[in-house]
Design a protein around this motif. Sequence first.
Motif, PDB file in Angstrom:
ATOM      1  N   LYS A 257       2.428  -0.390   7.434  1.00 19.29           N
ATOM      2  CA  LYS A 257       1.931   1.068   7.789  1.00 19.29           C
ATOM      3  C   LYS A 257       3.616   1.794   8.198  1.00 19.29           C
TER       4      LYS A 257
ATOM      5  N   GLU B 149       0.311  -1.744   0.054  1.00 19.88           N
ATOM      6  CA  GLU B 149       0.066   0.152  -0.121  1.00 19.88           C
ATOM      7  C   GLU B 149       0.760   1.434   0.194  1.00 19.88           C
TER       8      GLU B 149
ATOM      9  N   SER C 140      -6.818   3.289   9.931  1.00 20.52           N
ATOM     10  CA  SER C 140      -8.720   3.059   9.231  1.00 20.52           C
ATOM     11  C   SER C 140      -9.470   2.786  10.324  1.00 20.52           C
TER      12      SER C 140
ATOM     13  N   GLY D 148     -13.699   3.699   6.290  1.00 19.32           N
ATOM     14  CA  GLY D 148     -13.327   3.130   5.813  1.00 19.32           C
ATOM     15  C   GLY D 148     -12.524   1.585   5.697  1.00 19.32           C
TER      16      GLY D 148
ATOM     17  N   GLN E  52     -12.886  -1.294   2.993  1.00 21.65           N
ATOM     18  CA  GLN E  52     -11.920  -1.268   2.288  1.00 21.65           C
ATOM     19  C   GLN E  52     -10.775  -2.045   2.050  1.00 21.65           C
ATOM     20  N   LEU E  53     -10.075  -2.349   3.768  1.00 24.24           N
ATOM     21  CA  LEU E  53      -8.821  -2.425   3.980  1.00 24.24           C
ATOM     22  C   LEU E  53      -9.300  -3.781   4.464  1.00 24.24           C
TER      23      LEU E  53
ATOM     24  N   GLU F 298     -17.017  -1.249  10.208  1.00 24.47           N
ATOM     25  CA  GLU F 298     -17.820  -0.888   8.612  1.00 24.47           C
ATOM     26  C   GLU F 298     -17.584   0.706   8.963  1.00 24.47           C
TER      27      GLU F 298
ATOM     28  N   ARG G 236     -11.925  -5.647   2.124  1.00 26.52           N
ATOM     29  CA  ARG G 236     -11.695  -6.270   1.189  1.00 26.52           C
ATOM     30  C   ARG G 236     -10.594  -6.736   0.375  1.00 26.52           C
ATOM     31  N   ARG G 237      -9.691  -5.788   0.529  1.00 24.71           N
ATOM     32  CA  ARG G 237      -8.625  -5.823  -0.566  1.00 24.71           C
ATOM     33  C   ARG G 237      -7.535  -6.521   0.926  1.00 24.71           C
TER      34      ARG G 237
END
Lengths: 327, 379
Positions: B292, B60, B321, B264, B267-268, B261, B270-271
């Motif tokens: 990170k 990322e 996140s 974001g 999204q994390l 939920e 799911r990635r």
Amino acid sequence: MLTQPHGSASILVALMLAASAAVATAQGVAFVSSEKDHAISVVDLKAQALLGSVATCKRPRHMQLSVDGKQLWVACSESNQADMIDVATRKSARRISLGEDPEVFDLSIDGKTLYVSQEDDATLIFVDAANGKTLKSIEVGKEPEGVKTSVDGKTVYVTSEVANMVHVVDVASATLLKNIKVGKRPRRFAMTPDGKQLWVTNELDASVSIIDTGSRAVVGTLQFEIKGARAADITPVGIVMSRDGTRAFVGLGRANHVAFVDVAQRKVTHTVLVGKRAWGLALDHAEKTLLVVNGLSDDLSFVDVAQAKATKTIKVGRVPHSVVIVE
Amino acid sequence: MKLIALLLALAAWPAEAATFKLSLLLPMDDPRLERGRLERAAVGQPGGSAADGLKAGLAEGRFELDAAGHKFELEVLEIGNAAAAKAAALEAERAGAAVIVADLPAPWLLAAADATKLPLLNIGAAADSLRQSDCRRNLWHVLPSERMRSDALAQYLAARRWQQVLLLTGPNDVERAATAQASIRRHGLKLVASRPFKLSADPRDREFANPLLLTQGSYDVVWVVDSDGEFAVGLPYRAALPRPVVGDAGLVAVAWSPRFERFGAPQLSRRFAKAAARPMAPYDWAAWMAGKLVVAAAVAPGVQSPAALAQGLSSSQVDGSKGVSLSLRPWDGQLRQPMLLSDGIAVVATAPQEGVLHPKDALDTLGADAPEKLCKARL
């Protein structure tokens, strides 16, 4: 975030159409997308009351008026579609596909292309507004969000929440021209009317980065403070500017306030208490009333700009995201 | 020691690019990843190799690393014992690594930390001793401590006024149970009884093995401490009273949940699921966060050497996140972070609870705070 549509003559026509179709008392309406209702709440601006709702595609988020002002484009993250809602009839006119997990978008100057951030794929795509065909796809940093077309239409800016950058995309070649490092978790944009300054909200830095579009460099940072709130609780996301570019309005998220900013001075002039997680914003045409969407209290605040005070808050749909005004 | 993989992360364009080496130390034949435990998939337990999360975190950073002209080279090593951990740390230092990321049991972690001056990012050991009596100046903790987890839970119980707590403790969890008891005291809850349990079908052991007998009495919640998880996952709905179970089953305090939920998080999750073909467990979040952190330290202005990167680590501000900027506490090396309370189906609440106050940072209500001065090595 609300973008002023291009071409004012056509807007006038649209406004008249919208007005004539609306119920007798309404002088204008606000559309508020509601992420969990798959619907758009319609709010009467004069009565400051909910008129009803328009069914749309799944998880509607960002909305923009079409160039002629007759249609409202809605990006639906869950059904991967854009819904085109006829402003006059308040019904879905047609739907086109919009890539994968679209969140925020902007239009090309001619309105023929949509520039859409794709959260899951980490791309900015160009979509043909006529048929939903993806024309171009540009890889950007993870979780892209805010999208803004430059005043001359040649450049598109997109934020990456993960890479902490603003990507500068050349429309003609569909390539990245530059990656500008900004604050943490950059979200949305506002542009000064002369196109020279691009303001971007940094959700996790309690700030706005000011980018000079000529040199493509950050030339200033505006830090927000709220008495009694810690920096960590000030999470700016939504931003809108007055038409003359002298004032900006920024939704401070968890701080439950909106900041009024003097653009030239880069100074906060007022802060106004609204609802929970204030994000989406819109100014009415007279710029007397600011509408603020409160994502975690499912309501919409009316802020009197002159008094710098919230005058009324009304319930809208579940998890409201964006607001667009049509007068 | 076994060399598993060499991942070349991400090309960069400027010629003066720095390449930073990163070593990831994993336990060989990790008992936490045995099939039975993975299949049980208890909330708060590891779901797979820590390499998945770390690689995702580094990947990322691509755009930021490109802009700074840097790249990372990741070496993944499997370690069989404390001596091997020490040798691996020495070797990493000799090879010019900037940082070591370790998903190791506490004694092996300390062996590695004591062998080198390099910073170690702990992503696998939650023991409070590593942040207190056994702390080290070069040891940083991305995984939340046991105390952060129990404080998060206790804050929630206090907010709900579920004050009467029955504590059940497994055979290998005396230290964790003490941590839970301290959180219970600190938050004004009342320990009505504390009982040991054991896994047994022997009728003579029924007093310690039968949930119905173990949960006699009067209480608001059953707090179960069971790092193995087999007993805990079978406890909800089996108590004598219709009361919720918290701790290592029922409502569990975790660093991450794939059901989160907000901010974001989907999204994390799911990635990660796309890259690793499994849901993102709390340990995966810690591994991702370590990636990170090193990226944030590498792209800070003026960082060109591994030493500068290591130095910058302590002042990194990172987005996990979870809605706020996260940073490392100077007094014990722990990453301050919100905790999620989840039953595995939903994220029920987050901690710090709304209304919990702290003079500087509400996140510091979770875990050991500066004035306690529990880590002498960092005073």
